[in-house]
Design a protein around this motif. Structure first.
Motif, mmCIF file in Angstrom:
data_model
loop_
_atom_site.group_PDB
_atom_site.id
_atom_site.type_symbol
_atom_site.label_atom_id
_atom_site.label_comp_id
_atom_site.label_asym_id
_atom_site.label_seq_id
_atom_site.Cartn_x
_atom_site.Cartn_y
_atom_site.Cartn_z
ATOM 1 N N TYR A 61 -2.842 22.507 40.049
ATOM 2 C CA TYR A 61 -2.174 21.951 38.864
ATOM 3 C C TYR A 61 -2.888 22.410 37.599
ATOM 4 O O TYR A 61 -4.115 22.365 37.536
ATOM 5 C CB TYR A 61 -2.208 20.413 38.885
ATOM 6 N N PHE A 62 -2.119 22.824 36.613
ATOM 7 C CA PHE A 62 -2.664 23.213 35.306
ATOM 8 C C PHE A 62 -1.951 22.365 34.254
ATOM 9 O O PHE A 62 -0.717 22.302 34.228
ATOM 10 C CB PHE A 62 -2.383 24.701 35.057
ATOM 11 N N VAL A 63 -2.736 21.686 33.408
ATOM 12 C CA VAL A 63 -2.127 20.842 32.378
ATOM 13 C C VAL A 63 -1.803 21.712 31.166
ATOM 14 O O VAL A 63 -2.698 22.295 30.563
ATOM 15 C CB VAL A 63 -3.071 19.686 31.953
ATOM 16 N N HIS A 64 -0.525 21.785 30.853
ATOM 17 C CA HIS A 64 -0.100 22.590 29.696
ATOM 18 C C HIS A 64 -0.165 21.726 28.433
ATOM 19 O O HIS A 64 -0.799 22.113 27.448
ATOM 20 C CB HIS A 64 1.320 23.106 29.957
ATOM 21 N N THR A 65 0.486 20.572 28.469
ATOM 22 C CA THR A 65 0.418 19.642 27.328
ATOM 23 C C THR A 65 0.247 18.214 27.859
ATOM 24 O O THR A 65 0.498 17.943 29.028
ATOM 25 C CB THR A 65 1.720 19.680 26.489
ATOM 26 N N GLY A 66 -0.164 17.306 26.966
ATOM 27 C CA GLY A 66 -0.259 15.888 27.331
ATOM 28 C C GLY A 66 -1.621 15.510 27.892
ATOM 29 O O GLY A 66 -2.587 16.286 27.801
ATOM 30 N N VAL A 100 -12.980 7.769 37.028
ATOM 31 C CA VAL A 100 -11.702 8.266 36.509
ATOM 32 C C VAL A 100 -11.945 9.556 35.729
ATOM 33 O O VAL A 100 -12.848 9.623 34.906
ATOM 34 C CB VAL A 100 -11.065 7.199 35.577
ATOM 35 N N HIS A 101 -11.158 10.601 36.022
ATOM 36 C CA HIS A 101 -11.254 11.851 35.251
ATOM 37 C C HIS A 101 -10.066 11.938 34.304
ATOM 38 O O HIS A 101 -8.922 11.844 34.747
ATOM 39 C CB HIS A 101 -11.180 13.077 36.174
ATOM 40 N N ARG A 102 -10.360 12.135 33.013
ATOM 41 C CA ARG A 102 -9.274 12.354 32.055
ATOM 42 C C ARG A 102 -9.070 13.859 31.920
ATOM 43 O O ARG A 102 -10.052 14.594 31.757
ATOM 44 C CB ARG A 102 -9.658 11.735 30.699
ATOM 45 N N ILE A 103 -7.834 14.301 32.016
ATOM 46 C CA ILE A 103 -7.571 15.734 31.890
ATOM 47 C C ILE A 103 -6.501 15.978 30.826
ATOM 48 O O ILE A 103 -5.604 15.165 30.644
ATOM 49 C CB ILE A 103 -7.139 16.379 33.235
ATOM 50 N N GLY A 104 -6.656 17.099 30.117
ATOM 51 C CA GLY A 104 -5.730 17.428 29.029
ATOM 52 C C GLY A 104 -5.412 18.913 29.025
ATOM 53 O O GLY A 104 -5.726 19.626 29.985
ATOM 54 N N PRO A 105 -4.795 19.395 27.937
ATOM 55 C CA PRO A 105 -4.346 20.787 27.867
ATOM 56 C C PRO A 105 -5.457 21.781 28.217
ATOM 57 O O PRO A 105 -6.570 21.677 27.719
ATOM 58 C CB PRO A 105 -3.920 20.940 26.404
ATOM 59 N N GLY A 106 -5.141 22.709 29.102
ATOM 60 C CA GLY A 106 -6.103 23.734 29.507
ATOM 61 C C GLY A 106 -6.878 23.353 30.763
ATOM 62 O O GLY A 106 -7.457 24.207 31.428
ATOM 63 N N ASP A 107 -6.904 22.060 31.120
ATOM 64 C CA ASP A 107 -7.616 21.633 32.331
ATOM 65 C C ASP A 107 -6.763 21.926 33.570
ATOM 66 O O ASP A 107 -5.534 21.970 33.491
ATOM 67 C CB ASP A 107 -7.912 20.126 32.297
ATOM 68 N N SER A 108 -7.441 22.116 34.669
ATOM 69 C CA SER A 108 -6.710 22.336 35.920
ATOM 70 C C SER A 108 -7.479 21.726 37.080
ATOM 71 O O SER A 108 -8.661 21.413 36.949
ATOM 72 C CB SER A 108 -6.497 23.832 36.157
ATOM 73 N N ARG A 153 -2.435 8.794 36.562
ATOM 74 C CA ARG A 153 -1.709 8.026 35.544
ATOM 75 C C ARG A 153 -1.456 8.947 34.363
ATOM 76 O O ARG A 153 -2.349 9.693 33.948
ATOM 77 C CB ARG A 153 -2.562 6.844 35.070
ATOM 78 N N CYS A 154 -0.273 8.863 33.804
ATOM 79 C CA CYS A 154 0.053 9.708 32.658
ATOM 80 C C CYS A 154 -0.228 8.938 31.365
ATOM 81 O O CYS A 154 0.372 7.900 31.109
ATOM 82 C CB CYS A 154 1.520 10.138 32.738
ATOM 83 N N LEU A 155 -1.163 9.457 30.546
ATOM 84 C CA LEU A 155 -1.568 8.765 29.318
ATOM 85 C C LEU A 155 -0.694 9.170 28.133
ATOM 86 O O LEU A 155 -0.441 8.381 27.233
ATOM 87 C CB LEU A 155 -3.030 9.084 28.983
ATOM 88 N N MET A 185 3.093 17.991 30.503
ATOM 89 C CA MET A 185 3.776 19.110 31.161
ATOM 90 C C MET A 185 2.725 19.833 31.989
ATOM 91 O O MET A 185 1.692 20.243 31.467
ATOM 92 C CB MET A 185 4.347 20.026 30.076
ATOM 93 N N LEU A 186 2.968 19.944 33.265
ATOM 94 C CA LEU A 186 2.014 20.583 34.170
ATOM 95 C C LEU A 186 2.667 21.766 34.865
ATOM 96 O O LEU A 186 3.866 21.739 35.156
ATOM 97 C CB LEU A 186 1.552 19.609 35.258
ATOM 98 N N LEU A 187 1.864 22.789 35.126
ATOM 99 C CA LEU A 187 2.307 23.891 35.976
ATOM 100 C C LEU A 187 1.659 23.655 37.337
ATOM 101 O O LEU A 187 0.457 23.362 37.399
ATOM 102 C CB LEU A 187 1.832 25.221 35.391
ATOM 103 N N SER A 188 2.425 23.724 38.408
ATOM 104 C CA SER A 188 1.800 23.534 39.712
ATOM 105 C C SER A 188 2.198 24.640 40.681
ATOM 106 O O SER A 188 3.299 25.186 40.604
ATOM 107 C CB SER A 188 2.113 22.154 40.277
ATOM 108 N N VAL A 189 1.254 24.979 41.534
ATOM 109 C CA VAL A 189 1.452 26.023 42.534
ATOM 110 C C VAL A 189 1.055 25.437 43.872
ATOM 111 O O VAL A 189 0.016 24.780 43.987
ATOM 112 C CB VAL A 189 0.558 27.252 42.206
ATOM 113 N N SER A 190 1.905 25.635 44.866
ATOM 114 C CA SER A 190 1.637 25.006 46.154
ATOM 115 C C SER A 190 1.868 26.005 47.279
ATOM 116 O O SER A 190 2.803 26.810 47.228
ATOM 117 C CB SER A 190 2.592 23.812 46.302
ATOM 118 N N THR A 191 1.010 25.963 48.286
ATOM 119 C CA THR A 191 1.222 26.841 49.449
ATOM 120 C C THR A 191 2.021 26.146 50.544
ATOM 121 O O THR A 191 2.235 26.694 51.609
ATOM 122 C CB THR A 191 -0.124 27.323 50.047
ATOM 123 N N CYS A 192 2.410 24.882 50.283
ATOM 124 C CA CYS A 192 3.302 24.194 51.233
ATOM 125 C C CYS A 192 4.592 23.843 50.483
ATOM 126 O O CYS A 192 4.576 23.732 49.262
ATOM 127 C CB CYS A 192 2.643 22.945 51.802
#
Ligand SMILES: [Fe+2]
Ligand SMILES: [Fe+2]
Length: 310
Positions: free
Chosen positions: A58-63, A74-82, A95-97, A101-108
């Motif tokens: 998962y890559f956080v694009h915005t939010g 608890v880890h807070r993640i924001g734009p640029g984090d993955s 939890r969405c604060l 918008m997230l980009l996700s890539v999955s092998t399943c």
């Protein structure tokens, strides 16, 4: 041009509900690339994959999101984090604060297996909810309570994955989509004939779930109105004839029915409802009922009910 696959924003398969929008951008075999939009305040779970070799990135694009390992971790993640998961040992809450918008890539095949199909089921539940307004809220609530019970009783549950159990809990009432609107809408007491129609819904839920999720998941939904003394339906099973996962769902289902406002019932406190479920040991599994009471006393059911959006 051969070998070039262009993605236009409005051409893809998207799954939407009020809190989440998932779009499949690219797919090759089990490999999937998706974007995910999540609304502020929404919660989601990361689940262990069926195959521990599978990876989900998962890559956080915005939010902004929070990954809740435990309440004090608890880890807070924001734009640029993955982040990515592989061989996850248990489910993890997100939890969405802020609208994200997230980009996700999955092998399943997460999209095909989970989201797209669940979207179809959500659409069916939504249809029921139009006439029986508490259905979607009830389904989410039952899922939350069932997950709490599952976690506390995990050592007794054999070989059933949390993600499968969640599907059974969330869609246990989906068979109500076959109940005619005038019965779903009726607020007065049902006639015996109408009640007989409503009582078909566990079998219909199982029939809807079985092709995609298999026999075991379908059977949990099928048995959510059974009772320990054989007084339930559709089969009138008794005691251990009902698998533990279905006995958990029975308790979660009744607990929400007793503690939520359905327009025609008396709303009970969590404490009173748990006490009644413990007391009615002819109907409910005493071990599951005891665990529910502990969860109520520790405040966990209250916490879960705050996650359930009206
Ligand atoms: Fe039901
Ligand atoms: Fe239910």
């Amino acid at each position: 041009m051969k070998g070039l696959y262009l993605h236009k924003a409005d051409e893809n398969r998207a799954c939407k509900d009020e809190n989440q929008w998932l779009e499949l951008l690219a797919k090759k075999g089990n490999f999937e690339v998706m974007t995910q939009r999540v609304t502020k305040g929404a919660t989601a779970w990361l689940y262990p994959a069926r195959d521990s070799n599978d990876l989900e990135f998962y890559f956080v694009h915005t939010g902004a999101m929070e990954i809740v390992i435990s309440e004090d971790h608890v880890h807070r993640i924001g734009p640029g984090d993955s982040f990515y998961t592989q061989g996850l040992s248990r489910n993890v809450l997100m939890r969405c604060l802020e609208d994200a918008m997230l980009l996700s890539v999955s092998t399943c095949p997460a999209f095909d297996e989970q989201y797209y199909w669940q979207h179809e089921l959500q659409a069916l539940l939504h249809r029921v909810d139009q006439y029986d307004h508490s259905t979607q809220r009830h389904s989410r609530a039952v899922m939350h309570y069932a997950v709490l019970l599952y976690k506390a009783l995990e050592e007794h549950l054999q070989g059933i994955q949390m993600e499968d159990f969640v599907v059974a809990a969330l869609f246990h009432d989906v068979g109500k989509c076959n109940v005619p609107e005038h019965i779903l809408q009726k607020r007065a007491r049902l006639t015996p004939e109408e009640y007989a129609v409503v009582k078909l819904h566990p079998q219909d839920s199982a029939t809807i779930l079985q092709p995609m999720y298999g026999e075991r998941i379908a059977r949990i939904a099928l048995m959510h109105h059974e009772r320990m003394d054989g007084s339930g339906y559709p089969m009138g099973l008794k005691g251990k004839e009902i698998p533990l996962e279905a006995r958990i769902l029975m308790v979660a289902d009744s607990f929400d029915a007793m503690t939520s406002n359905r327009g025609y019932n008396q709303v009970m406190s969590h404490e009173a409802a748990a006490a009644e479920i413990v007391e009615k040991d002819q109907l409910y599994d005493p071990m599951v009922a005891g665990v529910l009471q502990q969860l109520v006393l520790s405040g966990k059911t209250k916490e879960a009910s705050q996650d359930i959006m009206e």
